[in-house]
Motif scaffolding. Structure first.
Motif, PDB file in Angstrom:
ATOM      1  N   GLU A 122      42.911  11.191  65.311  1.00  0.00           N
ATOM      2  CA  GLU A 122      42.658  10.278  64.201  1.00  0.00           C
ATOM      3  C   GLU A 122      43.827   9.338  63.942  1.00  0.00           C
ATOM      4  OE1 GLU A 122      41.690  12.535  60.766  1.00  0.00           O
ATOM      5  OE2 GLU A 122      39.902  13.455  61.642  1.00  0.00           O
ATOM      6  N   SER A 123      45.028   9.766  64.295  1.00  0.00           N
ATOM      7  CA  SER A 123      46.212   8.946  64.034  1.00  0.00           C
ATOM      8  C   SER A 123      46.584   8.065  65.220  1.00  0.00           C
ATOM      9  CB  SER A 123      47.410   9.835  63.674  1.00  0.00           C
ATOM     10  OG  SER A 123      47.709  10.723  64.731  1.00  0.00           O
ATOM     11  N   LEU A 124      45.786   8.098  66.300  1.00  0.00           N
ATOM     12  CA  LEU A 124      46.068   7.294  67.481  1.00  0.00           C
ATOM     13  C   LEU A 124      45.218   6.021  67.463  1.00  0.00           C
ATOM     14  CD1 LEU A 124      46.148  10.065  70.250  1.00  0.00           C
ATOM     15  CD2 LEU A 124      48.064   9.116  68.954  1.00  0.00           C
ATOM     16  N   PHE A 125      45.767   4.965  68.038  1.00  0.00           N
ATOM     17  CA  PHE A 125      45.058   3.698  68.071  1.00  0.00           C
ATOM     18  C   PHE A 125      45.205   3.068  69.452  1.00  0.00           C
ATOM     19  CE2 PHE A 125      46.510   4.391  63.733  1.00  0.00           C
ATOM     20  CZ  PHE A 125      45.338   4.230  63.012  1.00  0.00           C
ATOM     21  N   GLY A 126      44.282   2.157  69.770  1.00  0.00           N
ATOM     22  CA  GLY A 126      44.376   1.381  70.992  1.00  0.00           C
ATOM     23  C   GLY A 126      44.382   2.231  72.244  1.00  0.00           C
ATOM     24  N   ASP A 127      45.302   1.871  73.157  1.00  0.00           N
ATOM     25  CA  ASP A 127      45.367   2.530  74.461  1.00  0.00           C
ATOM     26  C   ASP A 127      45.673   4.015  74.336  1.00  0.00           C
ATOM     27  OD1 ASP A 127      44.868   0.093  75.554  1.00  0.00           O
ATOM     28  OD2 ASP A 127      46.941  -0.329  76.106  1.00  0.00           O
ATOM     29  N   GLU A 128      46.489   4.390  73.336  1.00  0.00           N
ATOM     30  CA  GLU A 128      46.818   5.806  73.154  1.00  0.00           C
ATOM     31  C   GLU A 128      45.569   6.614  72.856  1.00  0.00           C
ATOM     32  OE1 GLU A 128      51.338   6.258  71.571  1.00  0.00           O
ATOM     33  OE2 GLU A 128      49.853   5.662  70.082  1.00  0.00           O
ATOM     34  N   ALA A 129      44.712   6.077  71.984  1.00  0.00           N
ATOM     35  CA  ALA A 129      43.477   6.779  71.637  1.00  0.00           C
ATOM     36  C   ALA A 129      42.559   6.909  72.852  1.00  0.00           C
ATOM     37  CB  ALA A 129      42.759   6.044  70.508  1.00  0.00           C
ATOM     38  N   VAL A 130      42.469   5.832  73.658  1.00  0.00           N
ATOM     39  CA  VAL A 130      41.611   5.857  74.854  1.00  0.00           C
ATOM     40  C   VAL A 130      42.123   6.888  75.856  1.00  0.00           C
ATOM     41  CG1 VAL A 130      40.889   4.521  76.868  1.00  0.00           C
ATOM     42  CG2 VAL A 130      40.821   3.482  74.598  1.00  0.00           C
ATOM     43  N   THR A 131      43.428   6.854  76.116  1.00  0.00           N
ATOM     44  CA  THR A 131      44.008   7.785  77.096  1.00  0.00           C
ATOM     45  C   THR A 131      43.828   9.230  76.662  1.00  0.00           C
ATOM     46  OG1 THR A 131      45.661   6.121  77.694  1.00  0.00           O
ATOM     47  CG2 THR A 131      46.121   8.402  78.314  1.00  0.00           C
ATOM     48  N   ARG A 132      44.113   9.503  75.386  1.00  0.00           N
ATOM     49  CA  ARG A 132      43.986  10.866  74.874  1.00  0.00           C
ATOM     50  C   ARG A 132      42.528  11.315  74.878  1.00  0.00           C
ATOM     51  NH1 ARG A 132      45.823  15.844  74.639  1.00  0.00           N
ATOM     52  NH2 ARG A 132      45.564  16.873  72.622  1.00  0.00           N
ATOM     53  N   GLY A 133      41.632  10.439  74.460  1.00  0.00           N
ATOM     54  CA  GLY A 133      40.219  10.792  74.404  1.00  0.00           C
ATOM     55  C   GLY A 133      39.637  11.085  75.775  1.00  0.00           C
ATOM     56  N   GLU A 134      39.963  10.217  76.763  1.00  0.00           N
ATOM     57  CA  GLU A 134      39.445  10.436  78.110  1.00  0.00           C
ATOM     58  C   GLU A 134      39.975  11.742  78.704  1.00  0.00           C
ATOM     59  OE1 GLU A 134      37.161   9.034  79.655  1.00  0.00           O
ATOM     60  OE2 GLU A 134      36.846   7.090  78.708  1.00  0.00           O
ATOM     61  N   ALA A 135      41.237  12.067  78.397  1.00  0.00           N
ATOM     62  CA  ALA A 135      41.808  13.318  78.899  1.00  0.00           C
ATOM     63  C   ALA A 135      41.097  14.523  78.285  1.00  0.00           C
ATOM     64  CB  ALA A 135      43.303  13.364  78.589  1.00  0.00           C
ATOM     65  N   LEU A 136      40.801  14.455  76.997  1.00  0.00           N
ATOM     66  CA  LEU A 136      40.119  15.566  76.322  1.00  0.00           C
ATOM     67  C   LEU A 136      38.686  15.723  76.817  1.00  0.00           C
ATOM     68  CD1 LEU A 136      41.388  15.061  72.650  1.00  0.00           C
ATOM     69  CD2 LEU A 136      41.926  16.979  74.169  1.00  0.00           C
ATOM     70  N   LEU A 137      38.035  14.605  77.131  1.00  0.00           N
ATOM     71  CA  LEU A 137      36.643  14.680  77.592  1.00  0.00           C
ATOM     72  C   LEU A 137      36.507  15.507  78.872  1.00  0.00           C
ATOM     73  CD1 LEU A 137      35.371  11.048  76.915  1.00  0.00           C
ATOM     74  CD2 LEU A 137      34.518  13.144  75.868  1.00  0.00           C
ATOM     75  N   LYS A 138      37.548  15.524  79.674  1.00  0.00           N
ATOM     76  CA  LYS A 138      37.501  16.279  80.932  1.00  0.00           C
ATOM     77  C   LYS A 138      37.489  17.786  80.702  1.00  0.00           C
ATOM     78  CE  LYS A 138      39.940  12.633  83.450  1.00  0.00           C
ATOM     79  NZ  LYS A 138      41.177  12.268  84.207  1.00  0.00           N
ATOM     80  N   THR A 139      37.944  18.212  79.521  1.00  0.00           N
ATOM     81  CA  THR A 139      38.030  19.659  79.242  1.00  0.00           C
ATOM     82  C   THR A 139      37.180  20.062  78.041  1.00  0.00           C
ATOM     83  OG1 THR A 139      39.987  19.290  77.844  1.00  0.00           O
ATOM     84  CG2 THR A 139      40.372  19.724  80.180  1.00  0.00           C
ATOM     85  N   ALA A 140      36.323  19.166  77.570  1.00  0.00           N
ATOM     86  CA  ALA A 140      35.583  19.425  76.336  1.00  0.00           C
ATOM     87  C   ALA A 140      34.168  19.937  76.563  1.00  0.00           C
ATOM     88  CB  ALA A 140      35.537  18.145  75.491  1.00  0.00           C
ATOM     89  N   ASP A 141      33.839  20.316  77.793  1.00  0.00           N
ATOM     90  CA  ASP A 141      32.474  20.766  78.075  1.00  0.00           C
ATOM     91  C   ASP A 141      32.084  22.012  77.274  1.00  0.00           C
ATOM     92  OD1 ASP A 141      32.184  18.708  79.833  1.00  0.00           O
ATOM     93  OD2 ASP A 141      32.635  19.909  81.620  1.00  0.00           O
ATOM     94  N   GLN A 142      33.075  22.847  76.969  1.00  0.00           N
ATOM     95  CA  GLN A 142      32.783  24.099  76.253  1.00  0.00           C
ATOM     96  C   GLN A 142      32.988  23.966  74.744  1.00  0.00           C
ATOM     97  OE1 GLN A 142      31.394  26.496  78.034  1.00  0.00           O
ATOM     98  NE2 GLN A 142      31.666  25.126  79.802  1.00  0.00           N
ATOM     99  N   TRP A 143      33.298  22.798  74.277  1.00  0.00           N
ATOM    100  CA  TRP A 143      33.480  22.597  72.836  1.00  0.00           C
ATOM    101  C   TRP A 143      32.127  22.744  72.128  1.00  0.00           C
ATOM    102  CZ3 TRP A 143      37.152  17.993  71.284  1.00  0.00           C
ATOM    103  CH2 TRP A 143      38.426  18.245  71.775  1.00  0.00           C
ATOM    104  N   PRO A 144      32.149  23.075  70.851  1.00  0.00           N
ATOM    105  CA  PRO A 144      30.911  23.030  70.064  1.00  0.00           C
ATOM    106  C   PRO A 144      30.330  21.618  70.082  1.00  0.00           C
ATOM    107  CG  PRO A 144      32.635  24.189  68.866  1.00  0.00           C
ATOM    108  CD  PRO A 144      33.298  23.585  70.053  1.00  0.00           C
TER     109      PRO A 144
END
Length: 602
Positions: A122-144
């Motif tokens: 929530e505190s990230l913006f721009g490229d930082e938010a994109v990079t962090r989000g894409e990285a999390l998506l790779k490991t978020a298959d088991q998330w609720p």
């Protein structure tokens, strides 16, 4: 501790933090003189600090009763983050220093918890938010599912608003989020579907979605609906949430009204929108023309605005064709003067070459070196006529048939390929008819050739192979040098090839662009221009001059040498055979292969 108790505590924290604390901090400070004013400010700050301390104590007490409640822990960090922003208007001393340990505690206690990862995003913006989000998506298959949906939304928004983000990826993630139950990115998902040409799916998504309470989503839904075949779709989305209409981009709102023919409403919506913005100016002009407000449309024409000359020229020609009386409007007079001057320049332009050629011919005859003309019936007058027809007639016809065509030629616009092709067909056919009188006197043999001309078929093929080699070398060298090979000429040719295929199939594109176009150009350059010049100057100079004119006319700098070589080859074929047919064959063969390559045939 049960879930009801924890929910009650969280509600209490929210109430204390957002109502009591913020209300006290927002109390107006009366303007009092001197010390009284300072005391009043100090009193408000003291009350704010007290409210902050009470709210933080309530959060700490709740966490002590439920130490394993991750939601409460995150709520405490979010509270500290809100008041720890030193650049914010509600900064509290000490909150910033307390926030860092709070985040550290979250990471240590719940290192893999989706809630913590999402809170940090929530505190990230721009490229930082994109990079962090894409990285999390790779490991978020088991998330609720709820957490995964929120991650998709945040990453999608990051892509949409990041300077280096990927709009297509933003839409793709929005669609996945919507499929998981999200309702905040319906518009972005629908826009993605329209971009993918899945119009039925986009229409179904918008129709089934409940009205949105999010202004940004409402605006996105309207834009997506404008891409649908149904002209009423945009206005229907615009009217679903009347209270949020003011948040919709007014240009999109205007387009929604214009699609249903309500140009008056479009003008009202655009009334106060930036008139100096070219895109807005074009939209206002379209609305004014639709409402038959020609006086208002004339005010949007300013051919002295050099950076936006193409757009103003398009509006000028459109208005002049629709309402000729507006030409006396003060804003239109510069356009009239420019057009007349332009026509005069084009009419006189051939004289730059032909007048000196005339006097050079006189000098050669006085020295007993009279040139032998290629075509006895063709002189400089016909050469001038042919060059003027080639320069003026197609442009004039384009202005009459499709007023916006000149701006499209300037901009290389390929968005209206079918309409552009139709206008080009009419312009080329008209120019060919007007050119015909200048060809009177050329014999059948000079047109079609004889057995000598037929026996040059292998030379034509050899020259065509040489042209392919020249083109390949130019492309190879310029690509290595980083030259941009795309030009207005290449874009317009591609657009017209596509337009011909849309109107009548690939054969229509081949017929017009690979036959009628080459025939017209060969009559002008290798017939009239070369024929007229060869009567007065040596063949070598005449051939070079007409080849230069042929190359310049195509306005394609990266391939200038290619067109120049084609012109030289064509002139040499005319000299060798005394006929136009071999050079026409070379030109037709060249264009047919180019059109075939663009169509993906053969």
């Amino acid at each position: 501790m049960g879930m009801d108790t924890r929910a009650a505590l969280r509600a209490l924290c929210a109430l204390v933090a957002l109502s009591f604390g913020l209300a006290r901090a927002a109390e107006p400070v009366p303007e009092l003189p001197g010390a009284q004013s300072a005391m009043a400010i100090a009193k408000v700050e003291e009350a704010t600090q007290l409210a902050y301390d009470e709210a933080l104590a309530a959060l700490d007490a709740a966490i002590q009763q439920a130490p394993g409640d991750i939601e409460l822990a995150i709520a405490r960090c979010r509270f500290l983050q809100f008041y720890g922003d030193s650049e914010g208007v509600r900064w509290i001393p000490g909150a910033e220093d307390t926030f860092a340990p709070c985040i550290k505690d979250l990471r240590e206690r719940w290192p893999t918890a989706p809630q913590v990862a999402l809170f940090e995003m929530e505190s990230l913006f721009g490229d930082e938010a994109v990079t962090r989000g894409e990285a999390l998506l790779k490991t978020a298959d088991q998330w609720p599912e709820k957490s995964r949906r929120e991650l998709l939304v945040q990453t999608s928004v990051g892509h949409e608003f990041s300077g280096s983000g990927n709009p297509e990826r933003a839409g793709e993630l929005a669609l996945i989020a919507v499929q998981l139950g999200d309702t905040s990115r319906i518009g972005a998902a629908a826009q993605y579907l329209t971009n993918q040409k899945k119009l039925d799916e986009a229409a179904d998504l918008l129709a089934k979605a409940a009205p949105s309470e999010d202004p940004m989503d409402v605006a996105a839904r309207v834009k997506a609906a404008l891409a649908l075949p149904d002209p009423k779709a945009g206005l229907a989305q615009l009217r679903r949430q009347p209270k949020l209409m003011e948040f919709v981009d007014r240009e999109a709102a205007a387009r929604a009204y214009m699609r249903v023919g309500d140009y008056a409403s479009a003008q009202r919506v655009l009334k106060d929108v930036c008139i100096k913005c070219e895109a807005t100016r074009s939209l206002k002009f379209e609305a004014a023309m639709g409402a038959r407000d020609y006086a208002g449309a004339a005010k949007l024409v300013d051919l002295t605005d050099r950076p936006n000359f193409a757009g103003h020229l398009s509006r000028f020609t459109t208005l002049a064709m629709a309402a000729p009386l507006t030409l006396v409007n003060p804003s239109m007079l510069p356009g009239v003067a420019i057009c007349l001057a332009w026509l005069l320049v084009l009419l006189l332009a051939p004289g730059v070459v032909l007048v000196p050629a005339h006097y050079r011919g006189l000098a050669r005859r006085l020295k007993g070196k009279a040139s032998e003309p290629l075509f006895p019936a063709i002189g400089l007058k016909r050469a001038w006529y042919g060059a003027a027809v080639a320069l003026i007639v197609p442009m004039l016809v384009l202005m009459l048939v499709r007023p916006a065509a000149l701006a499209e030629l300037f901009n290389g616009n390929a968005a209206t390929s079918a309409q552009m092709f139709r206008a080009f067909l009419i312009a080329e056919g008209t120019a060919l008819l007007i050119l015909a009188p200048a060809l009177v006197g050329i014999t059948r043999r000079q047109f079609l050739g004889d057995r000598t001309a037929l026996r040059t078929w292998w030379i034509v093929l050899l020259m065509w192979g040489a042209l392919i080699g020249i083109g390949w070398v130019l492309t190879f060298v310029q690509t290595r040098l980083g030259v941009n090979l795309e030009t207005n000429q290449t874009r317009m040719v591609a657009a017209m090839v596509e337009g011909g295929a849309q109107l009548g199939g690939p054969m229509l594109s081949l017929l017009i662009l690979a036959l009628i176009g080459p025939v017209f150009e060969e009559f002008v350059f290798r017939g009239l221009l070369l024929g007229g010049l060869s009567r007065h100057i040596s063949f070598g100079w005449a051939n070079a001059v007409q080849a230069l004119g042929f190359a310049a006319m195509h306005d394609d700098p990266p391939r200038f040498l290619y067109y120049f070589a084609m012109g030289l080859f064509g002139g040499w074929l005319v000299k060798r055979t005394g006929s136009l047919m071999p050079t026409i064959a070379l030109h037709v063969l060249n264009n047919a292969v180019a059109v075939g390559a663009l169509l993906g045939v053969g």
